[in-house]
Design a protein around this motif. Structure first.
Motif, PDB file in Angstrom:
ATOM      1  N   THR A 178       6.109  14.017   1.210  1.00  0.00           N
ATOM      2  CA  THR A 178       5.722  14.626   2.491  1.00  0.00           C
ATOM      3  C   THR A 178       4.628  15.667   2.291  1.00  0.00           C
ATOM      4  O   THR A 178       3.722  15.787   3.126  1.00  0.00           O
ATOM      5  N   ARG A 179       4.683  16.397   1.203  1.00  0.00           N
ATOM      6  CA  ARG A 179       3.649  17.407   0.938  1.00  0.00           C
ATOM      7  C   ARG A 179       2.294  16.753   0.669  1.00  0.00           C
ATOM      8  O   ARG A 179       1.262  17.194   1.186  1.00  0.00           O
ATOM      9  N   VAL A 180       2.290  15.727  -0.154  1.00  0.00           N
ATOM     10  CA  VAL A 180       1.023  15.066  -0.498  1.00  0.00           C
ATOM     11  C   VAL A 180       0.435  14.368   0.719  1.00  0.00           C
ATOM     12  O   VAL A 180      -0.783  14.436   0.967  1.00  0.00           O
ATOM     13  N   LEU A 193     -11.231   3.800  -9.293  1.00  0.00           N
ATOM     14  CA  LEU A 193     -10.489   4.485  -8.235  1.00  0.00           C
ATOM     15  C   LEU A 193      -9.095   3.889  -8.038  1.00  0.00           C
ATOM     16  O   LEU A 193      -8.098   4.613  -7.989  1.00  0.00           O
ATOM     17  N   LEU A 194      -9.016   2.570  -7.935  1.00  0.00           N
ATOM     18  CA  LEU A 194      -7.731   1.925  -7.694  1.00  0.00           C
ATOM     19  C   LEU A 194      -6.955   1.656  -8.974  1.00  0.00           C
ATOM     20  O   LEU A 194      -5.785   1.262  -8.925  1.00  0.00           O
ATOM     21  N   ALA A 196      -1.136   9.809  -6.710  1.00  0.00           N
ATOM     22  CA  ALA A 196      -0.832   8.548  -6.036  1.00  0.00           C
ATOM     23  C   ALA A 196      -0.089   7.596  -6.969  1.00  0.00           C
ATOM     24  O   ALA A 196       0.854   6.915  -6.558  1.00  0.00           O
ATOM     25  N   TYR A 197      -0.505   7.561  -8.231  1.00  0.00           N
ATOM     26  CA  TYR A 197       0.171   6.698  -9.191  1.00  0.00           C
ATOM     27  C   TYR A 197       1.598   7.194  -9.487  1.00  0.00           C
ATOM     28  O   TYR A 197       2.540   6.408  -9.588  1.00  0.00           O
ATOM     29  N   LEU A 247      -5.553   3.632  -1.717  1.00  0.00           N
ATOM     30  CA  LEU A 247      -4.913   4.316  -2.834  1.00  0.00           C
ATOM     31  C   LEU A 247      -3.715   5.136  -2.354  1.00  0.00           C
ATOM     32  O   LEU A 247      -2.689   5.232  -3.038  1.00  0.00           O
ATOM     33  N   LEU A 248      -3.830   5.711  -1.146  1.00  0.00           N
ATOM     34  CA  LEU A 248      -2.774   6.558  -0.607  1.00  0.00           C
ATOM     35  C   LEU A 248      -1.714   5.772   0.160  1.00  0.00           C
ATOM     36  O   LEU A 248      -0.584   6.247   0.317  1.00  0.00           O
ATOM     37  N   ALA A 249      -2.072   4.589   0.643  1.00  0.00           N
ATOM     38  CA  ALA A 249      -1.162   3.831   1.509  1.00  0.00           C
ATOM     39  C   ALA A 249       0.198   3.555   0.865  1.00  0.00           C
ATOM     40  O   ALA A 249       1.231   3.648   1.544  1.00  0.00           O
ATOM     41  N   PRO A 250       0.279   3.204  -0.442  1.00  0.00           N
ATOM     42  CA  PRO A 250       1.606   2.959  -1.033  1.00  0.00           C
ATOM     43  C   PRO A 250       2.524   4.174  -0.992  1.00  0.00           C
ATOM     44  O   PRO A 250       3.745   4.025  -1.057  1.00  0.00           O
ATOM     45  N   LEU A 251       1.954   5.388  -0.882  1.00  0.00           N
ATOM     46  CA  LEU A 251       2.803   6.573  -0.754  1.00  0.00           C
ATOM     47  C   LEU A 251       3.584   6.531   0.557  1.00  0.00           C
ATOM     48  O   LEU A 251       4.743   6.961   0.621  1.00  0.00           O
ATOM     49  N   VAL A 252       2.959   6.027   1.607  1.00  0.00           N
ATOM     50  CA  VAL A 252       3.633   5.919   2.901  1.00  0.00           C
ATOM     51  C   VAL A 252       4.763   4.895   2.814  1.00  0.00           C
ATOM     52  O   VAL A 252       5.890   5.147   3.262  1.00  0.00           O
TER      53      VAL A 252
END
Length: 517
Positions: free
Chosen positions: A22-24, A68-69, A95-96, A457-462
């Protein structure tokens, strides 16, 4: 893409992961909130830090994939043109580190090495009318189900071993036991005591590919629930077609003729807010007394349907196990579909608006592969963003209208694409165009790809937060749940399977994860 295994985390570590996510996500919300088609109208490139712009500007598509990815080409040595700012490197590492790993225990979908369109693990009747992606999914998930269903129920008798030997393709012989019946028996014997399920219920079954494989291929007792009458009718036709193929292959001198158990199809919409009685009705009385024990599944159950499966699992004593693969997170209800757990609901910044949940459904590995190939099809996002500038100029109130697919975009000049796009949104295709401005937009094609890659790159965090919320919800109810990367992410982007039982799973999950289970 590297990541963390949900299985390796304790309850407290899972809770801390939710806090970190949630913070990231709050920190990088502007990137996730952005629509790539507004790249020019909203000056998305200008929203990035100047140091990021300098590092990413001019990178070619394969460099975006590798640097990047984090998905370099085979044998590629990653080399950076310049020193990247620490903030961008920190974004990559974060992200990783916070994403659930999407890498299964097997490295390649070996079933497609000989033919990319046909799984070598299934014979022709089980591949017919089924795309490669679905072939891979039904085989892998079907093997998971047979590991959770009691061996005494509809397991094919030893006399059917020759039929099963024919059902699975010869290409399996180097990796599977010679007799597939022996393999199934060994695996089920190891795991059946965990749940003792007597019936599988496939919810949102569509054309019935998974149900058909479980019933006619693995000999399980299956109820198939689908709300679309047309899909159910097609599923029944495909059942009969497969039955005929099986009968032709059966050798009566070796195997006596006997009934095949087709899936039991039911036309029924499942309301996420109420319990579905049809879902809980048994097809047969248990053979050894006691109550019916159900295994619920949904292969890419859309939006709230996945949530409905979780609620049935928690509320109904008849449901002993769950194997669910979610998708279409943007269709989750607010509230109701997310958050489910008390822990995530109590975190500041836990909200996931529509745009973030939609982004979580993108195919990261597929886009990285396209970047590596650097094909002309990558220009579609740039062209669509340029079209948006023309639409806004002509009708400022018209924002992000849907544009039906324009064929062969890579063969069109940008002005030709814009003219076709204007016609598709109901505007005059002969509007005067600023050709110089369009060509200036096209010159920024690589910037568009770089920004989209950042969002991917950020989408998998969601997705990780959504699935982590479901894990925590089940644990709060006192149940046992894990997430397993069962599918190959290159074939099936939503490849994390939520497996839950009402008793400890222990080390049995290791058998479910392996490619040869």
């Amino acid at each position: 893409m590297p990541g963390v295994s949900a299985r390796s985390l304790s309850l407290e570590e899972r809770r801390q992961l939710a806090v970190n996510l949630t913070r990231v996500l709050a920190l990088y919300r502007s990137i996730l909130d952005a629509y790539i088609i507004e790249f020019f109208t909203d000056n998305l490139w200008g929203t990035l830090p100047c140091s990021w712009q300098k590092a990413l500007d001019g990178l070619e598509p394969p460099e975006l994939a590798s640097q990047l990815l984090g998905m370099p080409g085979e044998g590629e040595v990653v080399r950076y043109r310049s020193v990247w700012p620490l903030t961008l490197l920190a974004l990559k590492s974060t992200a990783y580190a916070l994403t659930f790993t999407r890498t299964p225990s097997f490295q390649t979908p070996s079933e497609f090495l000989e033919n990319p369109s046909q799984s070598s693990r299934l014979t022709a009747p089980f591949r017919k009318h089924v795309r490669p992606k679905k072939q891979h999914e039904i085989r892998r998930l079907g093997e998971t189900f047979v590991s959770l269903v009691a061996p005494s129920v509809h397991l094919p008798p030893p006399s059917l071993a020759p039929v099963l030997s024919w059902m699975f393709a010869p290409g399996m012989k180097s990796q599977w036991p010679r007799d597939p019946y022996s393999l199934l028996f060994q695996l089920v014997k190891k795991l059946s005591n965990l749940t003792g399920c007597t019936q599988v219920v496939d919810v949102g079954s569509g054309q019935g590919h998974l149900s058909r494989f479980m019933s006619l291929g693995l000999g399980l007792l299956v109820k198939s629930i689908e709300g679309d009458q047309r899909l159910v009718e097609r599923a029944q036709r495909l059942d009969q077609e497969l039955l005929q193929a099986l009968e032709k292959k059966r050798n009566p001198q070796v195997v006596p003729r006997g009934p095949h158990h087709c899936p039991h199809h039911v036309v029924q919409w499942v309301d996420p807010t109420t319990l579905c009685e049809e879902l809980l009705l048994p097809l047969e009385k248990p053979q050894h007394g006691g109550g019916t024990r159900l295994l619920l599944t949904g292969l890419h159950a859309c939006g709230d349907l996945s949530v409905a499966l979780l609620r049935h699992f928690c509320c109904c004593p008849e449901v002993a196990a769950l194997a669910s693969v979610g998708c279409c997170y943007m269709k989750l209800s607010e509230p109701g579909g997310y958050p489910l757990s008390q822990w995530v609901a109590g975190l500041p910044g836990c909200e996931l608006p529509y745009r973030l949940r939609e982004g979580a459904c993108h195919a990261l590995e597929d886009y990285a592969e396209r970047l590596q190939k650097a094909g002309p099809g990558l220009r579609t996002h740039c062209y669509r963003a340029a079209l948006e500038t023309v639409i806004r100029h002509a009708r400022p109130e018209l924002r992000r209208p849907g544009v039906q697919g324009i064929p062969r975009v890579h063969e069109l000049k940008i002005e030709e694409y814009v003219q076709q796009g204007l016609q598709r949104v109901g505007l005059d295709p002969q509007l005067p165009l600023n050709l110089a401005a369009l060509q200036a937009h096209q010159a920024q094609e690589n910037r568009v790809m770089a920004f989209f890659s950042l969002a991917l790159l950020l989408a998998p965090l969601v997705e990780t937060l959504i699935l982590l919320d479901r894990l925590l919800y089940l644990q709060e109810q006192g149940f046992y749940a894990e997430l397993l990367p069962i599918f190959s992410p290159e074939l099936s982007p939503r490849n994390l399977v939520l497996v839950a039982t009402k008793m400890p799973l222990g080390q049995a999950l290791s058998a479910l994860e392996t490619e040869d289970s």
